[in-house]
Design a protein around this motif. Structure first.
Motif, PDB file in Angstrom:
ATOM      1  N   GLY A 216       0.812  -1.201   0.000  1.00 23.39           N
ATOM      2  CA  GLY A 216       0.000   0.000   0.000  1.00 23.39           C
ATOM      3  C   GLY A 216       0.847   1.252   0.000  1.00 23.39           C
ATOM      4  O   GLY A 216       2.069   1.205   0.176  1.00 23.39           O
ATOM      5  N   PRO A 217       0.220   2.413  -0.164  1.00 25.33           N
ATOM      6  CA  PRO A 217       0.966   3.682  -0.233  1.00 25.33           C
ATOM      7  C   PRO A 217       1.616   4.036   1.092  1.00 25.33           C
ATOM      8  O   PRO A 217       1.108   3.706   2.166  1.00 25.33           O
ATOM      9  CB  PRO A 217      -0.125   4.698  -0.598  1.00 25.33           C
ATOM     10  N   GLU A 218       2.749   4.710   0.995  1.00 23.32           N
ATOM     11  CA  GLU A 218       3.476   5.143   2.194  1.00 23.32           C
ATOM     12  C   GLU A 218       3.389   6.655   2.339  1.00 23.32           C
ATOM     13  O   GLU A 218       3.385   7.392   1.356  1.00 23.32           O
ATOM     14  CB  GLU A 218       4.934   4.692   2.122  1.00 23.32           C
ATOM     15  N   PHE A 219       3.320   7.092   3.600  1.00 19.20           N
ATOM     16  CA  PHE A 219       3.285   8.512   3.914  1.00 19.20           C
ATOM     17  C   PHE A 219       4.455   8.882   4.809  1.00 19.20           C
ATOM     18  O   PHE A 219       4.943   8.072   5.601  1.00 19.20           O
ATOM     19  CB  PHE A 219       2.001   8.873   4.681  1.00 19.20           C
ATOM     20  N   GLY A 220       4.860  10.147   4.706  1.00 21.38           N
ATOM     21  CA  GLY A 220       5.745  10.743   5.689  1.00 21.38           C
ATOM     22  C   GLY A 220       4.924  11.708   6.522  1.00 21.38           C
ATOM     23  O   GLY A 220       4.304  12.631   5.988  1.00 21.38           O
ATOM     24  N   VAL A 221       4.879  11.490   7.831  1.00 21.84           N
ATOM     25  CA  VAL A 221       4.101  12.335   8.739  1.00 21.84           C
ATOM     26  C   VAL A 221       5.057  13.013   9.708  1.00 21.84           C
ATOM     27  O   VAL A 221       5.945  12.376  10.272  1.00 21.84           O
ATOM     28  CB  VAL A 221       3.055  11.501   9.516  1.00 21.84           C
ATOM     29  N   MET A 236       2.553  13.836   3.844  1.00 25.01           N
ATOM     30  CA  MET A 236       2.987  13.891   2.453  1.00 25.01           C
ATOM     31  C   MET A 236       3.139  12.481   1.915  1.00 25.01           C
ATOM     32  O   MET A 236       3.464  11.553   2.667  1.00 25.01           O
ATOM     33  CB  MET A 236       4.320  14.637   2.313  1.00 25.01           C
ATOM     34  N   ASP A 237       2.902  12.294   0.628  1.00 30.98           N
ATOM     35  CA  ASP A 237       3.146  11.003   0.004  1.00 30.98           C
ATOM     36  C   ASP A 237       4.653  10.753  -0.052  1.00 30.98           C
ATOM     37  O   ASP A 237       5.429  11.663  -0.344  1.00 30.98           O
ATOM     38  CB  ASP A 237       2.582  10.969  -1.419  1.00 30.98           C
ATOM     39  N   ALA A 238       5.055   9.514   0.210  1.00 33.05           N
ATOM     40  CA  ALA A 238       6.474   9.156   0.214  1.00 33.05           C
ATOM     41  C   ALA A 238       6.672   7.921  -0.653  1.00 33.05           C
ATOM     42  O   ALA A 238       6.297   6.816  -0.256  1.00 33.05           O
ATOM     43  CB  ALA A 238       6.965   8.894   1.641  1.00 33.05           C
ATOM     44  N   SER A 251      10.778   9.478  -3.819  1.00 38.07           N
ATOM     45  CA  SER A 251      10.049  10.724  -4.024  1.00 38.07           C
ATOM     46  C   SER A 251       9.319  11.134  -2.754  1.00 38.07           C
ATOM     47  O   SER A 251       9.065  10.332  -1.867  1.00 38.07           O
ATOM     48  CB  SER A 251       9.031  10.561  -5.165  1.00 38.07           C
ATOM     49  N   ARG A 252       8.995  12.412  -2.690  1.00 43.25           N
ATOM     50  CA  ARG A 252       8.117  12.957  -1.654  1.00 43.25           C
ATOM     51  C   ARG A 252       7.230  13.984  -2.343  1.00 43.25           C
ATOM     52  O   ARG A 252       7.704  14.761  -3.175  1.00 43.25           O
ATOM     53  CB  ARG A 252       8.917  13.586  -0.517  1.00 43.25           C
ATOM     54  N   SER A 253       5.934  13.981  -1.984  1.00 40.27           N
ATOM     55  CA  SER A 253       4.975  14.747  -2.770  1.00 40.27           C
ATOM     56  C   SER A 253       3.956  15.450  -1.879  1.00 40.27           C
ATOM     57  O   SER A 253       3.427  14.866  -0.929  1.00 40.27           O
ATOM     58  CB  SER A 253       4.246  13.792  -3.732  1.00 40.27           C
ATOM     59  N   PHE A 254       3.691  16.727  -2.199  1.00 43.55           N
ATOM     60  CA  PHE A 254       2.660  17.504  -1.528  1.00 43.55           C
ATOM     61  C   PHE A 254       1.826  18.238  -2.576  1.00 43.55           C
ATOM     62  O   PHE A 254       2.385  18.820  -3.500  1.00 43.55           O
ATOM     63  CB  PHE A 254       3.281  18.535  -0.580  1.00 43.55           C
ATOM     64  N   SER A 352      -2.706  25.834  -4.057  1.00 37.83           N
ATOM     65  CA  SER A 352      -2.784  25.307  -5.422  1.00 37.83           C
ATOM     66  C   SER A 352      -1.422  24.885  -5.935  1.00 37.83           C
ATOM     67  O   SER A 352      -1.318  24.305  -7.020  1.00 37.83           O
ATOM     68  CB  SER A 352      -3.381  26.361  -6.363  1.00 37.83           C
ATOM     69  N   THR A 353      -0.356  25.186  -5.192  1.00 41.14           N
ATOM     70  CA  THR A 353       0.983  24.825  -5.633  1.00 41.14           C
ATOM     71  C   THR A 353       1.333  23.427  -5.152  1.00 41.14           C
ATOM     72  O   THR A 353       1.138  23.096  -3.984  1.00 41.14           O
ATOM     73  CB  THR A 353       2.024  25.824  -5.089  1.00 41.14           C
ATOM     74  N   CYS A 354       1.823  22.618  -6.069  1.00 39.58           N
ATOM     75  CA  CYS A 354       2.260  21.261  -5.741  1.00 39.58           C
ATOM     76  C   CYS A 354       3.780  21.235  -5.684  1.00 39.58           C
ATOM     77  O   CYS A 354       4.456  21.944  -6.445  1.00 39.58           O
ATOM     78  CB  CYS A 354       1.762  20.278  -6.795  1.00 39.58           C
ATOM     79  N   PHE A 355       4.315  20.432  -4.805  1.00 33.53           N
ATOM     80  CA  PHE A 355       5.760  20.304  -4.652  1.00 33.53           C
ATOM     81  C   PHE A 355       6.151  18.835  -4.776  1.00 33.53           C
ATOM     82  O   PHE A 355       5.468  17.955  -4.253  1.00 33.53           O
ATOM     83  CB  PHE A 355       6.210  20.852  -3.293  1.00 33.53           C
ATOM     84  N   GLU A 356       7.247  18.599  -5.489  1.00 36.50           N
ATOM     85  CA  GLU A 356       7.748  17.246  -5.696  1.00 36.50           C
ATOM     86  C   GLU A 356       9.240  17.191  -5.370  1.00 36.50           C
ATOM     87  O   GLU A 356       9.982  18.132  -5.666  1.00 36.50           O
ATOM     88  CB  GLU A 356       7.530  16.798  -7.145  1.00 36.50           C
TER      89      GLU A 356
END
Length: 495
Positions: A216-221, A236-238, A251-254, A352-356
Protein backbone atom coordinates in the motif's frame (compact mmCIF):
# COMPACT_ATOMS: atom_id res chain seq x y z
CA UNK A 1 15.98 35.90 23.31
CA UNK A 2 18.83 37.95 21.92
CA UNK A 3 18.34 39.83 18.67
CA UNK A 4 19.01 38.02 15.42
CA UNK A 5 22.70 37.28 15.02
CA UNK A 6 23.49 38.96 18.35
CA UNK A 7 24.79 36.75 21.16
CA UNK A 8 25.78 37.53 24.70
CA UNK A 9 26.50 35.71 27.96
CA UNK A 10 22.75 35.68 28.64
CA UNK A 11 21.86 34.10 25.29
CA UNK A 12 20.53 30.52 25.60
CA UNK A 13 23.22 27.87 25.16
CA UNK A 14 22.28 24.79 23.13
CA UNK A 15 24.31 21.59 23.35
CA UNK A 16 24.18 19.79 20.00
CA UNK A 17 25.04 16.09 20.01
CA UNK A 18 26.72 15.11 16.72
CA UNK A 19 27.29 17.19 13.61
CA UNK A 20 26.30 15.02 10.63
CA UNK A 21 27.87 15.79 7.26
CA UNK A 22 28.61 19.31 6.12
CA UNK A 23 26.47 19.18 2.96
CA UNK A 24 23.26 18.64 4.91
CA UNK A 25 24.01 20.08 8.37
CA UNK A 26 25.86 23.38 8.05
CA UNK A 27 22.67 25.38 7.46
CA UNK A 28 21.26 24.15 10.78
CA UNK A 29 24.18 25.61 12.72
CA UNK A 30 24.00 28.85 10.74
CA UNK A 31 20.30 29.11 11.60
CA UNK A 32 21.09 28.72 15.31
CA UNK A 33 23.68 31.49 15.03
CA UNK A 34 21.18 33.78 13.28
CA UNK A 35 18.70 33.18 16.10
CA UNK A 36 21.25 34.49 18.59
CA UNK A 37 21.86 31.12 20.24
CA UNK A 38 25.17 30.05 21.69
CA UNK A 39 26.08 26.58 20.41
CA UNK A 40 28.34 23.91 21.84
CA UNK A 41 28.78 20.78 19.72
CA UNK A 42 29.83 17.31 20.87
CA UNK A 43 31.53 15.49 17.98
CA UNK A 44 34.34 13.13 17.07
CA UNK A 45 37.80 14.61 16.93
CA UNK A 46 38.17 14.98 13.15
CA UNK A 47 34.77 16.62 12.64
CA UNK A 48 34.33 19.32 10.00
CA UNK A 49 32.53 21.44 12.61
CA UNK A 50 35.87 22.94 13.72
CA UNK A 51 35.71 25.30 10.72
CA UNK A 52 32.46 26.78 12.09
CA UNK A 53 34.17 27.26 15.45
CA UNK A 54 36.93 29.19 13.68
CA UNK A 55 34.37 31.40 11.92
CA UNK A 56 32.47 32.07 15.16
CA UNK A 57 29.25 30.42 13.99
CA UNK A 58 29.67 27.71 16.66
CA UNK A 59 31.01 28.67 20.08
CA UNK A 60 32.84 25.45 20.93
CA UNK A 61 33.33 21.85 19.85
CA UNK A 62 33.88 19.21 22.53
CA UNK A 63 35.79 16.31 21.01
CA UNK A 64 34.85 12.83 22.18
CA UNK A 65 37.03 10.32 20.27
CA UNK A 66 35.18 7.24 19.09
CA UNK A 67 31.76 8.70 19.87
CA UNK A 68 30.36 7.38 16.57
CA UNK A 69 31.20 3.76 17.36
CA UNK A 70 30.54 3.91 21.10
CA UNK A 71 27.43 2.44 22.69
CA UNK A 72 25.09 5.27 23.70
CA UNK A 73 25.24 4.36 27.39
CA UNK A 74 24.97 6.24 30.68
CA UNK A 75 28.77 5.93 30.95
CA UNK A 76 29.19 7.79 27.65
CA UNK A 77 26.73 10.46 28.80
CA UNK A 78 28.86 10.85 31.93
CA UNK A 79 31.99 11.25 29.79
CA UNK A 80 30.30 13.99 27.73
CA UNK A 81 29.31 15.87 30.88
CA UNK A 82 32.84 15.54 32.27
CA UNK A 83 34.35 16.93 29.07
CA UNK A 84 31.91 19.85 29.19
CA UNK A 85 33.02 20.58 32.73
CA UNK A 86 36.70 20.28 31.77
CA UNK A 87 36.11 22.79 28.95
CA UNK A 88 34.56 25.29 31.36
CA UNK A 89 31.02 24.99 30.00
CA UNK A 90 28.84 25.71 33.03
CA UNK A 91 25.44 26.42 31.48
CA UNK A 92 23.36 24.38 29.05
CA UNK A 93 19.76 25.45 28.38
CA UNK A 94 18.81 22.74 25.89
CA UNK A 95 20.17 19.55 24.37
CA UNK A 96 19.47 19.28 20.66
CA UNK A 97 19.86 16.43 18.20
CA UNK A 98 18.51 15.60 14.74
CA UNK A 99 20.67 12.54 14.06
CA UNK A 100 19.30 9.02 14.55
CA UNK A 101 22.61 7.65 15.76
CA UNK A 102 22.76 10.00 18.78
CA UNK A 103 19.12 9.91 19.89
CA UNK A 104 19.76 7.87 23.00
CA UNK A 105 22.91 9.75 24.02
CA UNK A 106 21.16 13.11 23.59
CA UNK A 107 18.27 11.90 25.72
CA UNK A 108 20.57 10.64 28.48
CA UNK A 109 22.55 13.90 28.58
CA UNK A 110 19.36 16.01 28.56
CA UNK A 111 17.83 13.98 31.39
CA UNK A 112 20.96 14.31 33.53
CA UNK A 113 21.09 18.07 32.91
CA UNK A 114 17.40 18.49 33.65
CA UNK A 115 16.70 19.77 30.12
CA UNK A 116 13.46 19.18 28.23
CA UNK A 117 13.49 15.80 26.48
CA UNK A 118 11.46 12.73 25.81
CA UNK A 119 11.95 10.02 28.42
CA UNK A 120 14.71 7.44 27.96
CA UNK A 121 12.07 4.68 27.92
CA UNK A 122 10.18 6.40 25.07
CA UNK A 123 13.37 7.00 23.06
CA UNK A 124 14.54 3.41 23.51
CA UNK A 125 11.13 2.06 22.50
CA UNK A 126 11.26 4.04 19.24
CA UNK A 127 14.89 3.18 18.47
CA UNK A 128 14.48 -0.56 18.99
CA UNK A 129 11.72 -1.36 16.54
CA UNK A 130 10.84 -4.67 18.17
CA UNK A 131 9.94 -2.72 21.33
CA UNK A 132 7.86 -0.26 19.31
CA UNK A 133 5.97 -3.13 17.66
CA UNK A 134 5.22 -4.76 21.02
CA UNK A 135 4.10 -1.43 22.47
CA UNK A 136 1.64 -0.72 19.66
CA UNK A 137 0.34 -4.29 19.72
CA UNK A 138 -0.16 -4.14 23.51
CA UNK A 139 -2.02 -0.84 23.10
CA UNK A 140 -4.42 -2.55 20.71
CA UNK A 141 -3.46 -0.24 17.85
CA UNK A 142 -1.91 -2.79 15.46
CA UNK A 143 -1.62 -6.51 14.80
CA UNK A 144 1.55 -7.98 13.29
CA UNK A 145 3.07 -11.34 12.58
CA UNK A 146 6.35 -10.22 14.11
CA UNK A 147 9.47 -12.07 15.33
CA UNK A 148 12.83 -11.01 16.79
CA UNK A 149 16.02 -13.04 16.40
CA UNK A 150 19.81 -12.77 16.38
CA UNK A 151 21.22 -15.94 14.83
CA UNK A 152 20.72 -18.13 11.77
CA UNK A 153 19.51 -20.98 13.99
CA UNK A 154 16.80 -18.75 15.46
CA UNK A 155 15.74 -17.58 12.00
CA UNK A 156 15.46 -21.13 10.71
CA UNK A 157 12.94 -21.86 13.47
CA UNK A 158 10.82 -18.84 12.50
CA UNK A 159 10.67 -18.92 8.72
CA UNK A 160 8.18 -21.78 8.49
CA UNK A 161 5.53 -19.91 10.55
CA UNK A 162 5.93 -16.58 8.72
CA UNK A 163 3.56 -15.31 6.03
CA UNK A 164 5.21 -14.13 2.82
CA UNK A 165 6.14 -11.70 1.44
CA UNK A 166 7.80 -10.46 4.61
CA UNK A 167 10.32 -7.82 5.65
CA UNK A 168 13.70 -8.67 7.17
CA UNK A 169 15.52 -5.82 8.90
CA UNK A 170 17.73 -4.84 11.84
CA UNK A 171 15.76 -3.93 14.95
CA UNK A 172 17.87 -0.77 15.17
CA UNK A 173 18.75 1.05 11.94
CA UNK A 174 18.00 4.17 9.91
CA UNK A 175 17.86 5.21 6.28
CA UNK A 176 16.49 1.79 5.21
CA UNK A 177 19.90 0.18 5.85
CA UNK A 178 19.59 -3.60 5.95
CA UNK A 179 15.85 -3.56 5.19
CA UNK A 180 14.87 -6.10 2.49
CA UNK A 181 11.72 -7.79 1.27
CA UNK A 182 11.84 -11.59 1.32
CA UNK A 183 9.38 -13.72 -0.64
CA UNK A 184 10.02 -17.20 0.79
CA UNK A 185 11.83 -19.04 3.61
CA UNK A 186 14.83 -19.69 1.37
CA UNK A 187 14.90 -16.03 0.38
CA UNK A 188 14.97 -15.03 4.06
CA UNK A 189 17.93 -17.34 4.67
CA UNK A 190 19.80 -15.99 1.65
CA UNK A 191 19.27 -12.32 2.54
CA UNK A 192 20.15 -12.85 6.19
CA UNK A 193 23.37 -14.56 5.14
CA UNK A 194 24.31 -11.43 3.19
CA UNK A 195 23.47 -9.15 6.11
CA UNK A 196 25.70 -11.17 8.42
CA UNK A 197 28.66 -10.33 6.15
CA UNK A 198 28.18 -6.58 6.66
CA UNK A 199 31.01 -5.01 8.74
CA UNK A 200 28.58 -3.74 11.38
CA UNK A 201 27.21 -7.25 11.91
CA UNK A 202 30.74 -8.63 12.10
CA UNK A 203 31.65 -6.37 15.03
CA UNK A 204 28.33 -6.00 16.90
CA UNK A 205 25.63 -8.30 18.19
CA UNK A 206 22.66 -7.17 16.11
CA UNK A 207 19.00 -7.96 16.74
CA UNK A 208 16.87 -8.54 13.62
CA UNK A 209 13.15 -8.54 12.88
CA UNK A 210 11.08 -10.67 10.52
CA UNK A 211 7.58 -9.27 10.08
CA UNK A 212 4.66 -8.82 7.69
CA UNK A 213 5.21 -6.88 4.49
CA UNK A 214 2.58 -4.14 4.35
CA UNK A 215 1.46 -3.38 0.81
CA UNK A 216 0.00 0.00 0.00
CA UNK A 217 0.97 3.68 -0.23
CA UNK A 218 3.48 5.14 2.19
CA UNK A 219 3.28 8.51 3.91
CA UNK A 220 5.74 10.74 5.69
CA UNK A 221 4.10 12.33 8.74
CA UNK A 222 5.64 15.07 10.89
CA UNK A 223 4.24 16.04 14.28
CA UNK A 224 5.26 18.82 16.66
CA UNK A 225 4.63 18.06 20.33
CA UNK A 226 5.00 20.34 23.33
CA UNK A 227 4.18 19.41 26.91
CA UNK A 228 2.51 16.20 25.75
CA UNK A 229 0.18 17.84 23.23
CA UNK A 230 0.28 17.65 19.43
CA UNK A 231 0.30 21.24 18.16
CA UNK A 232 1.06 20.65 14.46
CA UNK A 233 0.76 17.77 12.00
CA UNK A 234 1.50 17.25 8.31
CA UNK A 235 1.26 14.44 5.80
CA UNK A 236 2.99 13.89 2.45
CA UNK A 237 3.15 11.00 0.00
CA UNK A 238 6.47 9.16 0.21
CA UNK A 239 7.47 6.98 -2.75
CA UNK A 240 9.70 3.93 -2.33
CA UNK A 241 11.35 1.61 -4.84
CA UNK A 242 8.82 -0.68 -6.49
CA UNK A 243 11.11 -2.81 -8.66
CA UNK A 244 13.49 -3.92 -5.93
CA UNK A 245 13.68 -5.84 -2.67
CA UNK A 246 15.13 -2.67 -1.10
CA UNK A 247 13.22 0.30 0.30
CA UNK A 248 15.13 3.40 -0.78
CA UNK A 249 12.99 6.53 -0.95
CA UNK A 250 12.44 7.80 -4.48
CA UNK A 251 10.05 10.72 -4.02
CA UNK A 252 8.12 12.96 -1.65
CA UNK A 253 4.98 14.75 -2.77
CA UNK A 254 2.66 17.50 -1.53
CA UNK A 255 -0.30 17.57 -1.45
CA UNK A 256 -1.13 13.89 -1.02
CA UNK A 257 -2.98 12.35 -3.93
CA UNK A 258 -4.91 9.88 -1.77
CA UNK A 259 -8.50 10.39 -0.53
CA UNK A 260 -8.95 12.67 2.46
CA UNK A 261 -10.55 9.82 4.43
CA UNK A 262 -7.34 7.76 4.15
CA UNK A 263 -5.18 10.73 5.10
CA UNK A 264 -7.33 11.45 8.16
CA UNK A 265 -7.33 7.80 9.29
CA UNK A 266 -3.55 7.72 8.89
CA UNK A 267 -3.05 10.92 10.89
CA UNK A 268 -5.34 9.77 13.71
CA UNK A 269 -3.40 6.50 13.92
CA UNK A 270 -0.15 8.47 14.25
CA UNK A 271 -1.65 10.60 17.04
CA UNK A 272 -2.60 7.47 18.98
CA UNK A 273 0.76 5.80 18.32
CA UNK A 274 2.97 8.61 19.67
CA UNK A 275 0.86 8.82 22.82
CA UNK A 276 1.14 5.04 23.31
CA UNK A 277 4.91 5.23 22.82
CA UNK A 278 5.18 7.85 25.56
CA UNK A 279 6.49 10.72 23.43
CA UNK A 280 5.82 14.23 24.71
CA UNK A 281 8.03 16.82 23.01
CA UNK A 282 9.82 17.94 19.85
CA UNK A 283 9.45 17.30 16.15
CA UNK A 284 8.61 13.65 15.41
CA UNK A 285 9.12 11.89 12.09
CA UNK A 286 6.86 8.94 11.22
CA UNK A 287 6.90 6.51 8.30
CA UNK A 288 3.53 4.81 7.87
CA UNK A 289 1.74 2.75 5.22
CA UNK A 290 -1.96 2.36 4.53
CA UNK A 291 -3.17 -1.11 3.57
CA UNK A 292 -6.66 -1.85 2.28
CA UNK A 293 -6.55 -5.08 4.27
CA UNK A 294 -5.11 -3.75 7.55
CA UNK A 295 -5.60 0.01 7.54
CA UNK A 296 -2.74 2.25 8.72
CA UNK A 297 0.41 0.52 9.97
CA UNK A 298 3.40 2.29 11.53
CA UNK A 299 6.73 1.46 9.88
CA UNK A 300 8.75 3.50 12.35
CA UNK A 301 8.53 6.51 14.67
CA UNK A 302 11.64 8.66 15.04
CA UNK A 303 11.82 11.10 17.98
CA UNK A 304 13.63 13.62 15.81
CA UNK A 305 12.98 15.81 12.79
CA UNK A 306 12.96 14.04 9.43
CA UNK A 307 16.02 14.46 7.24
CA UNK A 308 16.51 15.06 3.54
CA UNK A 309 13.80 17.21 2.00
CA UNK A 310 11.50 17.30 5.04
CA UNK A 311 12.49 20.72 6.41
CA UNK A 312 12.45 22.49 3.03
CA UNK A 313 9.14 20.91 2.03
CA UNK A 314 7.52 22.17 5.23
CA UNK A 315 8.79 25.68 4.64
CA UNK A 316 7.39 25.61 1.11
CA UNK A 317 4.10 23.79 1.69
CA UNK A 318 3.15 24.87 5.22
CA UNK A 319 5.23 27.93 6.01
CA UNK A 320 6.60 26.06 9.06
CA UNK A 321 10.25 26.20 10.12
CA UNK A 322 10.77 22.80 11.72
CA UNK A 323 14.23 23.63 13.06
CA UNK A 324 12.87 26.72 14.82
CA UNK A 325 9.96 24.70 16.18
CA UNK A 326 12.28 21.95 17.41
CA UNK A 327 14.55 24.47 19.12
CA UNK A 328 11.60 26.23 20.74
CA UNK A 329 10.25 23.01 22.20
CA UNK A 330 13.74 22.08 23.45
CA UNK A 331 14.11 25.49 25.10
CA UNK A 332 10.57 25.49 26.48
CA UNK A 333 9.65 28.62 24.52
CA UNK A 334 6.14 29.47 23.42
CA UNK A 335 5.10 28.27 19.97
CA UNK A 336 2.32 30.88 19.69
CA UNK A 337 4.11 33.05 17.11
CA UNK A 338 5.06 30.09 14.92
CA UNK A 339 1.55 28.65 15.03
CA UNK A 340 0.00 32.02 14.23
CA UNK A 341 2.36 32.42 11.26
CA UNK A 342 1.40 28.94 10.04
CA UNK A 343 -2.32 29.75 10.27
CA UNK A 344 -1.78 33.00 8.35
CA UNK A 345 0.19 31.14 5.70
CA UNK A 346 -2.49 28.46 5.40
CA UNK A 347 -5.24 31.08 5.24
CA UNK A 348 -3.55 33.25 2.65
CA UNK A 349 -2.10 30.50 0.48
CA UNK A 350 -4.32 29.07 -2.22
CA UNK A 351 -2.74 25.65 -1.65
CA UNK A 352 -2.78 25.31 -5.42
CA UNK A 353 0.98 24.82 -5.63
CA UNK A 354 2.26 21.26 -5.74
CA UNK A 355 5.76 20.30 -4.65
CA UNK A 356 7.75 17.25 -5.70
CA UNK A 357 11.06 15.87 -4.46
CA UNK A 358 13.25 13.33 -6.22
CA UNK A 359 16.77 12.01 -5.85
CA UNK A 360 19.41 11.32 -8.46
CA UNK A 361 20.85 7.82 -8.26
CA UNK A 362 23.35 6.10 -10.51
CA UNK A 363 22.35 2.95 -12.42
CA UNK A 364 25.77 1.44 -11.61
CA UNK A 365 28.06 1.53 -8.58
CA UNK A 366 31.28 3.54 -8.44
CA UNK A 367 33.19 6.31 -6.70
CA UNK A 368 31.72 9.83 -6.67
CA UNK A 369 33.90 12.39 -8.43
CA UNK A 370 33.61 16.00 -9.66
CA UNK A 371 30.55 16.80 -7.52
CA UNK A 372 31.25 20.55 -7.41
CA UNK A 373 31.55 20.98 -11.18
CA UNK A 374 28.63 18.63 -11.80
CA UNK A 375 26.42 20.69 -9.50
CA UNK A 376 27.60 23.94 -11.05
CA UNK A 377 26.69 22.72 -14.52
CA UNK A 378 23.30 21.43 -13.37
CA UNK A 379 22.45 24.73 -11.68
CA UNK A 380 23.62 26.70 -14.72
CA UNK A 381 21.01 24.94 -16.85
CA UNK A 382 18.13 24.77 -14.36
CA UNK A 383 18.94 27.10 -11.47
CA UNK A 384 17.05 30.11 -12.86
CA UNK A 385 13.85 28.17 -13.49
CA UNK A 386 11.16 29.55 -11.16
CA UNK A 387 9.76 26.04 -10.75
CA UNK A 388 13.06 24.69 -9.42
CA UNK A 389 13.09 25.28 -5.68
CA UNK A 390 16.32 23.52 -4.80
CA UNK A 391 19.13 21.39 -6.23
CA UNK A 392 21.52 20.15 -3.56
CA UNK A 393 24.37 17.67 -3.30
CA UNK A 394 24.01 14.94 -0.68
CA UNK A 395 27.44 13.29 -0.87
CA UNK A 396 31.02 14.37 -1.43
CA UNK A 397 33.80 13.21 -3.73
CA UNK A 398 35.30 9.89 -2.72
CA UNK A 399 32.01 8.38 -1.54
CA UNK A 400 31.22 4.89 -2.87
CA UNK A 401 27.86 5.14 -4.61
CA UNK A 402 25.65 2.04 -4.87
CA UNK A 403 23.73 1.84 -8.14
CA UNK A 404 19.99 1.19 -8.39
CA UNK A 405 20.53 -1.65 -10.89
CA UNK A 406 22.88 -3.46 -8.48
CA UNK A 407 22.31 -5.65 -5.44
CA UNK A 408 22.24 -3.08 -2.66
CA UNK A 409 20.50 -0.02 -1.23
CA UNK A 410 21.00 2.73 -3.84
CA UNK A 411 22.85 5.90 -2.86
CA UNK A 412 21.00 9.22 -3.19
CA UNK A 413 23.49 11.62 -4.80
CA UNK A 414 21.57 14.82 -5.47
CA UNK A 415 18.21 16.07 -4.19
CA UNK A 416 15.89 18.09 -6.43
CA UNK A 417 12.77 19.97 -5.31
CA UNK A 418 10.35 21.38 -7.90
CA UNK A 419 6.96 23.08 -7.89
CA UNK A 420 4.02 23.48 -10.25
CA UNK A 421 0.34 24.38 -10.45
CA UNK A 422 -0.37 20.63 -10.72
CA UNK A 423 1.46 17.43 -9.91
CA UNK A 424 2.01 16.77 -13.60
CA UNK A 425 3.79 20.10 -14.08
CA UNK A 426 5.93 19.70 -10.94
CA UNK A 427 6.83 16.16 -12.00
CA UNK A 428 7.65 17.31 -15.52
CA UNK A 429 10.27 19.71 -14.18
CA UNK A 430 11.60 17.11 -11.75
CA UNK A 431 11.88 14.39 -14.39
CA UNK A 432 13.64 16.74 -16.81
CA UNK A 433 16.37 17.56 -14.29
CA UNK A 434 16.86 13.96 -13.16
CA UNK A 435 16.97 12.70 -16.75
CA UNK A 436 19.52 15.32 -17.70
CA UNK A 437 21.70 14.49 -14.71
CA UNK A 438 21.49 10.75 -15.22
CA UNK A 439 22.47 11.03 -18.88
CA UNK A 440 25.69 12.67 -17.65
CA UNK A 441 26.14 10.32 -14.69
CA UNK A 442 29.55 9.14 -15.93
CA UNK A 443 30.90 12.59 -15.05
CA UNK A 444 29.78 12.13 -11.45
CA UNK A 445 30.26 8.42 -10.76
CA UNK A 446 33.35 6.60 -12.01
CA UNK A 447 32.48 4.26 -14.86
CA UNK A 448 32.41 0.48 -14.60
CA UNK A 449 33.94 -1.62 -17.38
CA UNK A 450 30.82 -1.27 -19.55
CA UNK A 451 30.60 2.40 -20.54
CA UNK A 452 27.11 3.83 -21.21
CA UNK A 453 26.66 6.18 -24.15
CA UNK A 454 27.12 9.86 -23.40
CA UNK A 455 24.60 12.58 -24.18
CA UNK A 456 25.58 16.24 -24.14
CA UNK A 457 23.60 18.03 -21.43
CA UNK A 458 23.31 21.29 -23.42
CA UNK A 459 21.85 19.49 -26.45
CA UNK A 460 19.23 17.48 -24.57
CA UNK A 461 16.40 19.97 -24.77
CA UNK A 462 14.93 22.19 -27.45
CA UNK A 463 12.49 24.80 -26.08
CA UNK A 464 12.09 22.75 -22.92
CA UNK A 465 11.31 19.50 -24.77
CA UNK A 466 13.36 16.33 -24.98
CA UNK A 467 15.29 16.46 -28.23
CA UNK A 468 15.05 13.94 -31.07
CA UNK A 469 18.65 13.01 -30.41
CA UNK A 470 17.85 11.71 -26.95
CA UNK A 471 14.72 9.90 -28.14
CA UNK A 472 16.76 8.20 -30.87
CA UNK A 473 19.40 7.13 -28.39
CA UNK A 474 16.76 5.64 -26.09
CA UNK A 475 15.23 3.62 -28.92
CA UNK A 476 18.48 1.90 -29.88
CA UNK A 477 18.98 -1.57 -28.38
CA UNK A 478 17.50 -2.88 -25.15
CA UNK A 479 16.31 -0.16 -22.79
CA UNK A 480 16.33 -0.19 -19.00
CA UNK A 481 14.05 2.19 -17.09
CA UNK A 482 15.99 5.11 -15.64
CA UNK A 483 15.37 6.34 -12.10
CA UNK A 484 13.42 9.33 -13.44
CA UNK A 485 11.17 6.92 -15.37
CA UNK A 486 10.58 4.90 -12.20
CA UNK A 487 9.32 8.02 -10.42
CA UNK A 488 6.81 8.63 -13.21
CA UNK A 489 5.43 5.09 -12.99
CA UNK A 490 5.02 5.30 -9.21
CA UNK A 491 3.08 8.52 -8.89
CA UNK A 492 -0.21 9.78 -10.40
CA UNK A 493 0.27 12.72 -12.72
CA UNK A 494 -2.95 14.61 -12.02
CA UNK A 495 -3.75 16.30 -8.81
Amino acid sequence: MAAQGSRSHVSPTVLVIGCGIRATSQSMFEKMYQRGLRTVVVAHEDAWISSLVSSGTVDACINVPGIWDAAQTEELAGLVLQKLSDAGVVRIDAVYNVYYHYLLLAGRVANRLGCISNSIDAIETCIFKSKARKCLISAGLERWNHFSFRTMDELEQLITVMDYPAVLKPAESSGSWGVVRVDSPSDAIAQFSKLLLEPWCQTHEVEFILENYIDGPEFGVELIMQEGEIIFSSIMDAGKQTNSIFFQGTSRSFPSNLPLSIQEATMQHCFSAVKALGLTTGVLDIDIRYSDAHGPRIIEVNPRMGGGSVELMHQLAYGVDLTAADLNTSLGLSMADELAAWRRFSGEASLSTCFEVGWLMSPYSGEVQNMSSFMENLKTVFGNDACVMSISALVQDGKKAIGYQTDGLPTCLIQVVTSGASKSLALEHLSMILRTAENRISELVALPEKVPAKVDRHELFVDGQISDGEAAQESEGETVASHSDLIQTMMPLDR
